[in-house]
Motif scaffolding. Structure first.
Motif, PDB file in Angstrom:
ATOM      1  N   ASP A  74       4.265   8.165   4.591  1.00  0.00           N
ATOM      2  CA  ASP A  74       3.228   7.443   5.415  1.00  0.00           C
ATOM      3  C   ASP A  74       2.674   8.026   6.655  1.00  0.00           C
ATOM      4  O   ASP A  74       1.834   7.624   7.204  1.00  0.00           O
ATOM      5  CB  ASP A  74       3.793   6.063   5.539  1.00  0.00           C
ATOM      6  CG  ASP A  74       4.428   5.307   4.323  1.00  0.00           C
ATOM      7  OD1 ASP A  74       3.757   5.395   3.410  1.00  0.00           O
ATOM      8  OD2 ASP A  74       5.130   4.189   4.476  1.00  0.00           O
ATOM      9  N   PRO A 107      -3.505   8.666   3.953  1.00  0.00           N
ATOM     10  CA  PRO A 107      -4.653   7.790   3.203  1.00  0.00           C
ATOM     11  C   PRO A 107      -3.782   6.518   2.821  1.00  0.00           C
ATOM     12  O   PRO A 107      -2.800   6.767   2.056  1.00  0.00           O
ATOM     13  CB  PRO A 107      -5.126   8.831   2.412  1.00  0.00           C
ATOM     14  CG  PRO A 107      -5.154  10.034   3.119  1.00  0.00           C
ATOM     15  CD  PRO A 107      -3.565  10.015   3.815  1.00  0.00           C
ATOM     16  N   GLY A 108      -4.487   5.344   2.756  1.00  0.00           N
ATOM     17  CA  GLY A 108      -4.024   4.123   2.322  1.00  0.00           C
ATOM     18  C   GLY A 108      -2.875   3.407   2.984  1.00  0.00           C
ATOM     19  O   GLY A 108      -2.742   2.202   2.617  1.00  0.00           O
ATOM     20  N   VAL A 109      -2.556   3.987   3.963  1.00  0.00           N
ATOM     21  CA  VAL A 109      -1.509   3.156   5.065  1.00  0.00           C
ATOM     22  C   VAL A 109      -2.376   2.375   6.034  1.00  0.00           C
ATOM     23  O   VAL A 109      -3.086   2.992   6.478  1.00  0.00           O
ATOM     24  CB  VAL A 109      -0.557   4.297   5.644  1.00  0.00           C
ATOM     25  CG1 VAL A 109       0.210   3.435   6.508  1.00  0.00           C
ATOM     26  CG2 VAL A 109       0.182   5.112   4.752  1.00  0.00           C
ATOM     27  N   ALA A 110      -2.098   0.991   5.900  1.00  0.00           N
ATOM     28  CA  ALA A 110      -2.930   0.312   7.031  1.00  0.00           C
ATOM     29  C   ALA A 110      -2.399   0.498   8.267  1.00  0.00           C
ATOM     30  O   ALA A 110      -1.346   0.715   8.819  1.00  0.00           O
ATOM     31  CB  ALA A 110      -2.456  -1.333   6.385  1.00  0.00           C
TER      32      ALA A 110
END
Length: 295
Positions: A74, A107-110
């Motif tokens: 992450d 990428p993709g981790v809020a």
């Protein structure tokens, strides 16, 4: 040591056997305390007062504690940058004091919510949170299910092992420390120091996430001071099943440890210790039995 310690003049007053006082001016080493602004994707998230050093670990551990990240995948990168009051080209000075750290998540981790930024002091990692409900985050790891056990005699040795590695405390007498120990072998994995208890814990958790060690199953978190609610919370968020402190826990820390299934030990000093939650994980036997198990 650089910016970790700073020499300042101090007047030292001593008394002889008759009670007469003598004053002498001399330099004294102090632990440095400076602000660190943690940004995520260029957006300010938090400011904490900390001892400079291991800032990336501190930021990574803080993001774990806040439930923003939970694994090495992450956390993509982090870089010190200049800014107002920090030095560097953005501030019109050639020197960067490294008091701003910008984290890039994978990428993709809020990213954290924009209104989630807050200020922390070196004595309180939860100051500024709106309510106790906001602090009681849900961990992605189940510490209650960890089958770890640690021999009481081994646990009693961890504070001395931690103290032996407090190099900056030896110079200043003004820092907290946190360390991670393998419960099965007693091996010390990492020790970090800081002016803030919560910062020291964030740094060792950050070390773990940067080494892809989360969750920290089978690990004891040893701290040099008291066990507060925030430290129990950080342990639970990192998947640490046992927290050991040389001083007292608070009532709320004990309540959270019990609810989460974390083993909480306090007053771990020399020949005794108190266990406030999940005592069955701490085994009691003779020193010979403990040595035989370790061998």
């Amino acid at each position: 040591m650089g910016r970790i310690t700073a020499n300042r003049p101090v007047t030292r007053i001593t008394f002889d056997e008759s009670g007469d006082a003598t004053a002498r001016r001399r330099p004294d080493a102090l632990a440095v305390e400076e602000p660190l602004e943690i940004r995520v994707g260029g957006v300010a998230l938090a400011v904490t007062m900390r001892t400079p050093g291991h800032d990336i670990e501190l930021a990574a551990g803080f993001l774990v504690s806040e439930g923003i990240i939970a694994g090495a995948g992450d956390f993509l990168s982090a870089i010190h940058c200049g800014g107002p009051g920090t030095g560097g080209p953005a501030a019109g000075t050639p020197e960067n004091t490294y008091n701003v750290l910008d984290v890039t998540l994978a990428p993709g981790v809020a990213a954290p919510e924009p209104n989630r930024n807050f200020y922390m002091t070196s004595s309180c990692g939860v100051c500024g949170t709106a309510s106790i409900e906001a602090v009681e985050k849900v961990s992605r790891f189940d510490v209650a299910a960890d089958a770890v056990e640690v021999e009481a005699s081994a646990l009693a040795r961890f504070p001395d092992a931690l103290r032996a590695h407090q190099t900056v405390f030896d110079k200043t007498g003004g820092l907290h420390a946190a360390g991670l120990f393998d419960a099965a072998t007693g091996e010390m994995l990492v020790v970090r120091e800081d002016v803030g208890r919560h910062n020291a814990v964030d740094k060792v958790i950050g070390w773990a996430i940067l080494h892809d060690r989360l969750p920290l199953a089978g690990i004891v978190l040893q701290v040099s001071g008291r066990a507060s609610f925030e430290l129990v919370q950080k342990a639970v968020m990192a998947g640490i099943p046992i927290l050991s402190a040389v001083s007292a826990p608070s009532s709320l820390a004990t309540e959270l440890a019990t609810a989460a299934g974390l083993t909480l030990a306090g007053f771990v000093r020399g020949t005794s210790l108190n266990v406030y939650a999940r005592p069955e994980r701490i085994t009691v036997g003779s020193a010979a039995e403990a040595a035989a198990r370790a061998g």
